[in-house]
Motif scaffolding. Structure first.
Motif, short mmCIF file in Angstrom:
data_model
loop_
_atom_site.label_atom_id
_atom_site.label_comp_id
_atom_site.label_asym_id
_atom_site.label_seq_id
_atom_site.Cartn_x
_atom_site.Cartn_y
_atom_site.Cartn_z
N GLN A 84 11.05 -2.46 24.05
CA GLN A 84 10.79 -2.36 22.61
C GLN A 84 9.39 -2.85 22.28
OE1 GLN A 84 13.02 -0.96 20.45
NE2 GLN A 84 14.12 -0.54 22.36
N TYR A 85 8.59 -1.98 21.71
CA TYR A 85 7.25 -2.38 21.29
C TYR A 85 7.13 -2.24 19.79
CZ TYR A 85 6.07 -1.92 26.24
OH TYR A 85 6.04 -2.06 27.60
N GLU A 86 6.20 -2.97 19.22
CA GLU A 86 5.97 -2.90 17.76
C GLU A 86 4.52 -2.53 17.49
OE1 GLU A 86 8.27 -3.10 15.53
OE2 GLU A 86 9.85 -3.71 16.92
N GLY A 87 4.26 -2.09 16.25
CA GLY A 87 2.90 -1.86 15.77
C GLY A 87 2.11 -0.89 16.64
N VAL A 88 0.87 -1.26 16.92
CA VAL A 88 -0.04 -0.36 17.63
C VAL A 88 0.49 -0.05 19.04
CG1 VAL A 88 -1.55 -2.19 18.55
CG2 VAL A 88 -2.48 0.08 18.15
N LYS A 90 3.62 0.26 19.89
CA LYS A 90 4.65 1.28 19.73
C LYS A 90 4.00 2.66 19.53
CE LYS A 90 8.86 1.95 17.03
NZ LYS A 90 9.69 1.33 15.99
N GLU A 91 2.93 2.69 18.73
CA GLU A 91 2.22 3.96 18.49
C GLU A 91 1.70 4.53 19.81
OE1 GLU A 91 -0.95 3.27 15.68
OE2 GLU A 91 0.49 2.37 14.27
N ARG A 92 1.10 3.66 20.62
CA ARG A 92 0.54 4.13 21.90
C ARG A 92 1.67 4.62 22.82
NH1 ARG A 92 -3.41 -1.07 22.62
NH2 ARG A 92 -4.91 -0.52 20.99
N GLN A 93 2.78 3.86 22.83
CA GLN A 93 3.93 4.25 23.66
C GLN A 93 4.42 5.64 23.25
OE1 GLN A 93 7.59 2.24 22.68
NE2 GLN A 93 8.40 2.44 24.76
#
Ligand SMILES: Cc1cc2nc3c(=O)[nH]c(=O)nc-3n(C[C@H](O)[C@H](O)[C@H](O)COP(=O)(O)O)c2cc1C
Length: 223
Positions: A84-88, A90-93
């Motif tokens: 789980q990633y957040e913010g930028v 998450k966008e890159r993922q």
């Protein structure tokens, strides 16, 4: 200058390849690559990586066993992972995943197609070799960083030799089975695996090129 150009070319040539040809790498070439990869730096020169290179029969046992274990709901991870990633981040993922699936012609709502591609992780994308990177106990975060440096040095050496690779956290999802098949002691903890060999240049998945943020987004200069 020529050397600099040659190095930058190797740097750009390395990328994650997700379809390999089955031919194994010659033993002498393997020995040369893994000798060169030992040049990686590490805290106090401890060289805290255990790199287990699986080929042939043990690799085929894992190529069958890991997908079976996953399908049976068996997981044994040495390090937590929630993806789980957040913010930028998450966008890159999401951008990287979208680029990958679009190269393969898999649409956003094709869950089965995406799942089938994900499962290819556990078959090492058809690679003839996998380097499993273990961190011996009681090492922690600092030595894990050393293992990361080792892994990149190894992948650059592979690229310099015209070979391809894919680092895979997915290969750490069944650490107990990897240890059992390779006969590795329980106090070596599995960080990730690197599938490697010759690229299948015809495969659509290998047409994908990931983007990078401008250096200014990740680097701060102070003067
Ligand atoms: C430690 C690590 C683990 C990774 N795990 C996976 C994985 O499990 N499966 C996969 O397909 N790619 C995996 N990747 C590849 C990344 O998706 C890839 O490095 C990133 O998108 C940048 O693309 P590039 O390697 O082609 O430059 C991993 C990369 C690293 C460094």
């Amino acid at each position: 200058m020529e050397q600099t150009e040659a190095f930058y070319q190797v740097l750009q040539r390395r990328r994650s390849v997700r379809a390999f040809r089955p031919e194994p790498v010659a033993e002498a070439q393997l020995q040369r690559i893994f000798s060169q990869a030992q040049a990686a730096p590490s805290n106090c020169n401890t060289q805290p990586w255990l790199c287990a290179v699986a080929s042939g029969e043990p690799l085929e046992t894992l190529r069958k066993g890991i997908p079976e274990a996953f399908a049976a709901g068996q997981w044994s991870m040495d390090f937590p992972y929630d993806g789980q990633y957040e913010g930028v981040y998450k966008e890159r993922q999401h951008k990287a995943a979208a680029d990958l699936y679009s190269a393969m012609g898999i649409s956003r709502d094709d869950k089965a197609g995406r799942n089938a591609q994900f499962m290819r992780n556990f078959e090492f994308f058809g690679a003839p070799h996998v380097a499993f990177i273990f961190l011996p106990e009681p090492f922690g975060l600092r030595e894990a960083a050393d293992c990361g440096m080792y892994a990149q040095t190894l992948m650059l050496a592979l690229a310099a030799e015209g070979l391809a690779s894919c680092p895979q956290t997915a290969l750490s999802f069944n650490a107990d089975l990897v240890r059992e098949v390779l006969g590795i002691e329980a106090d070596n903890k599995l960080l990730f695996g690197i599938s490697f060999g010759r690229e299948d240049t015809e495969a659509s998945v290998n047409q994908c090129r990931t983007e990078r943020a401008e250096a200014g987004e990740c680097v701060r200069f102070y003067a």
